[in-house]
Write an enzyme that holds these catalytic residues in place. Structure first.
Site, short mmCIF file in Angstrom:
data_model
loop_
_atom_site.label_atom_id
_atom_site.label_comp_id
_atom_site.label_asym_id
_atom_site.label_seq_id
_atom_site.Cartn_x
_atom_site.Cartn_y
_atom_site.Cartn_z
N GLY A 263 19.46 -53.10 97.49
CA GLY A 263 19.75 -51.67 97.56
C GLY A 263 21.02 -51.41 98.34
N ALA A 264 21.01 -50.31 99.10
CA ALA A 264 22.21 -49.89 99.83
C ALA A 264 22.68 -50.93 100.83
CB ALA A 264 21.94 -48.56 100.53
N GLY B 273 21.07 -54.48 101.27
CA GLY B 273 21.03 -55.82 100.71
C GLY B 273 22.02 -56.02 99.59
N ASN C 210 15.63 -51.70 110.61
CA ASN C 210 15.50 -51.01 111.89
C ASN C 210 14.07 -51.13 112.39
OD1 ASN C 210 18.20 -50.09 112.07
ND2 ASN C 210 17.74 -48.34 110.77
N LYS D 118 19.28 -49.84 119.76
CA LYS D 118 19.52 -49.07 118.54
C LYS D 118 18.50 -47.95 118.38
CE LYS D 118 21.27 -49.80 113.89
NZ LYS D 118 20.51 -49.04 112.92
#
Length: 248
Positions: free
Chosen positions: A16-17, A19, A109, A196
């Site tokens: 996706g965005a 990977g 995350n 993070k």
């Protein structure tokens, strides 16, 4: 902890965005990359991957696309870029594609996914990655990279004990940097994840509640105060886990 073989193949679980972008960059740099796809499988198998990027657009007309991990070859680096809500699939997805001396590179995350993965592959075969990137999947096999793009990598140890900077980390860092991905290393994965979370926990949730972007929230005194309050709570959570974050 073993080093990786000199010739390294990468698998991407979750094209996706994130990977799709990082895997495409690795292939563009000459690495052999194998992509697991779902709804995009037929399109990508026939048309390849298209990346619009602030670093420069490119098209990979041919990629190694698969609909099932059983058809993929074992790889030394297995990049997990699935949404965390799909992590329950990893006990079935990882064993067929992880080479004997391979490592799982978890690009997600949050906190707590590594121990679950350790149950099926072993704690010594996991490193965590934190991505600092603005990227979207805008169509089948079509990724739009808007800004940023760096990655921070760290080894996972049982209980998130700091593992230091290992030769294996440096190998993966070198591969990513060869692909044009700015990559830094941390000796302490839990510390990096908490750092993070100081940003993600306040702004990810508040952006939905307020239907506002970060700049709009920072400019609003009440929203900014709420974000700062949440940041301090995250710092307290980190301290409870033995990780002390400076006020700055």
């Amino acid at each position: 902890m073993t080093v990786l073989p000199e010739t390294r193949r990468y698998a991407v679980l979750g094209t996706g965005a994130l990977g799709g972008f990082y895997g495409a960059k690795l292939q563009q740099a000459g690495f052999t990359v194998h992509f697991l796809l779902h709804s995009d499988y037929d399109h990508v198998r026939q048309q390849g991957l298209w990346v619009e990027s602030c670093w420069g657009d490119f098209h990979l007309p041919q990629v190694n696309a698969y609909a099932a991990v059983e058809d993929m070859p074992p790889c030394e680096g297995v990049i997990v870029a699935l949404k965390a809500t799909q992590n329950h699939l990893l006990p079935q997805l990882l064993p067929p594609v992880l080479a004997e001396k391979g490592v799982v590179i978890l690009l997600q995350n949050g906190l707590g996914a590594e121990p679950e993965i350790a149950n099926c592959v072993g704690p010594e075969r996991i490193m965590g990655g934190l991505c600092f990137i603005s990227s979207n999947k805008v169509g089948p096999g079509h990724i739009r990279h808007l800004d940023y793009g760096s990655v921070l990598l760290a080894e996972y140890g049982p209980g998130y004990a700091p593992q230091g900077i290992t030769p294996r980390l440096q190998q993966v860092q070198a591969d990513f940097q060869r692909a044009g991905i700015p990559t830094s290393l941390s000796p302490d994965l839990m510390l990096a994840r908490w750092q993070k979370l100081v940003w993600n926990i306040p702004f990810n949730g508040l952006s939905v509640i307020f239907n506002a972007d970060t700049q709009q929230m920072i400019r609003d005194s009440e929203a900014r105060t709420l974000a700062e309050t949440l940041m301090h709570e995250v710092i307290q959570g980190a301290a409870a886990c033995g990780r002390h974050l400076p006020e700055t």
